[in-house]
Design an enzyme around this catalytic site. Structure first.
Site, short mmCIF file in Angstrom:
data_model
loop_
_atom_site.label_atom_id
_atom_site.label_comp_id
_atom_site.label_asym_id
_atom_site.label_seq_id
_atom_site.Cartn_x
_atom_site.Cartn_y
_atom_site.Cartn_z
N ARG A 173 -2.96 -2.27 15.64
CA ARG A 173 -4.14 -1.42 15.84
C ARG A 173 -4.62 -1.54 17.29
O ARG A 173 -5.00 -0.54 17.91
CB ARG A 173 -5.25 -1.79 14.86
N CYS A 231 -14.11 -6.27 16.26
CA CYS A 231 -13.03 -5.87 15.35
C CYS A 231 -13.19 -4.38 15.08
O CYS A 231 -13.52 -3.63 15.99
CB CYS A 231 -13.06 -6.70 14.07
#
Length: 275
Positions: A173, A231
């Protein structure tokens, strides 16, 4: 005080003269709801806390997928769960550690001095479980935000340039090879990839403090004047903060994280491997 407690240590404290308040924060993004799991069996005396409804405000408004909860509402939830300012609290989840860390960080950020996470979560517990839903006496905890460092988007961008900003998401990611959740792939420019999976062993228990310290030193934490973590929505980053605390490294949370960052199209996006 260490931010974690083993199952055997917890069993001893529960049998002692000052048992901790127990909070069950089972949650898995995209997985089954936590409440039915709690009702099927939980640590005796534990109160269920809903991450989406009670540890976060509704998503949107440019604040990301899990905005920090309204402080007064959070305080009311904790008091209903029996949380008291002078009593220890232990939080646990299903073993991933993210949700429990979110509850740990929120309580620490709002000033509670004695909060720990059950290391390894519910799977580490070998004692009896209960299906009884407790009705604890009202607690007296009054949140006082500011006891833990917090970053906004501008602060995170600055820290990526002047210190060390860690991206706690999966490496793919970060590199923008895939993005299964948010509409934009990539990372904050200057941030360093540091997936949470590398903080724990195969059972979900945190690695030894010296191992974690070596990991974060290799990522640049020893030389950085400040360290921050983000995150996707400020949940898994809290697990990274626990690992950093175990390693003896103070760090700030960018609570809005990637989902907030990309809500403003003027903010830059980087792709590819670590700089």
């Amino acid at each position: 005080m260490t931010p974690i407690i083993s199952a055997s240590e917890l069993a001893g404290e529960l049998a002692g003269p000052r048992p901790p308040v127990l909070l069950d924060v089972r949650y898995q993004m995209g997985g089954p709801p936590g409440r039915p799991l709690y009702e099927a069996g939980h640590l005796p005396g534990a109160v269920y806390i809903d991450l989406d409804a009670e540890l976060a405000d509704p998503p949107g408004g440019g604040r990301g997928r899990h905005p920090l909860p309204d402080v007064e509402s959070f305080g009311a939830v904790m008091r209903r769960a029996g949380v008291r300012s002078g009593a220890p609290v232990v939080v646990y989840d299903g073993g991933q550690g993210w949700a429990a860390a979110r509850a740990w960080w929120l309580l620490r950020w709002t000033g509670h001095p004695d909060v720990r996470i059950l290391d390894g979560g519910l799977p580490a517990w070998t004692g009896p479980l209960s299906t009884e839903v407790p009705s604890p006496a009202e607690g007296d905890f009054v949140p006082a935000p500011g006891a833990m460092p917090l970053l906004d988007a501008d602060g995170a961008a600055a820290l990526a340039r002047t210190g060390l900003l860690l991206d706690a998401r999966a490496g793919e990611r970060y590199r923008a090879e895939t993005e299964p959740i948010d509409p934009v792939a990539g990372h904050i420019p200057g941030a360093v990839s540091a997936p949470t999976t590398e903080n724990v062993d195969a059972t979900g228990r945190y690695l030894p403090a010296e191992t974690l310290a070596a990991r974060f030193k290799a990522l640049g934490a020893a030389e950085a004047p400040e360290v921050g973590v983000y995150c996707g929505s400020g949940v898994s980053a809290a697990q990274q903060l626990v690992a950093l605390e175990l390693a003896g490294i103070p760090a700030a949370l960018y609570a809005g994280s990637w989902s907030e960052w990309i809500s403003d199209p003027s903010r830059p996006v980087a792709t590819g491997p670590n700089p």
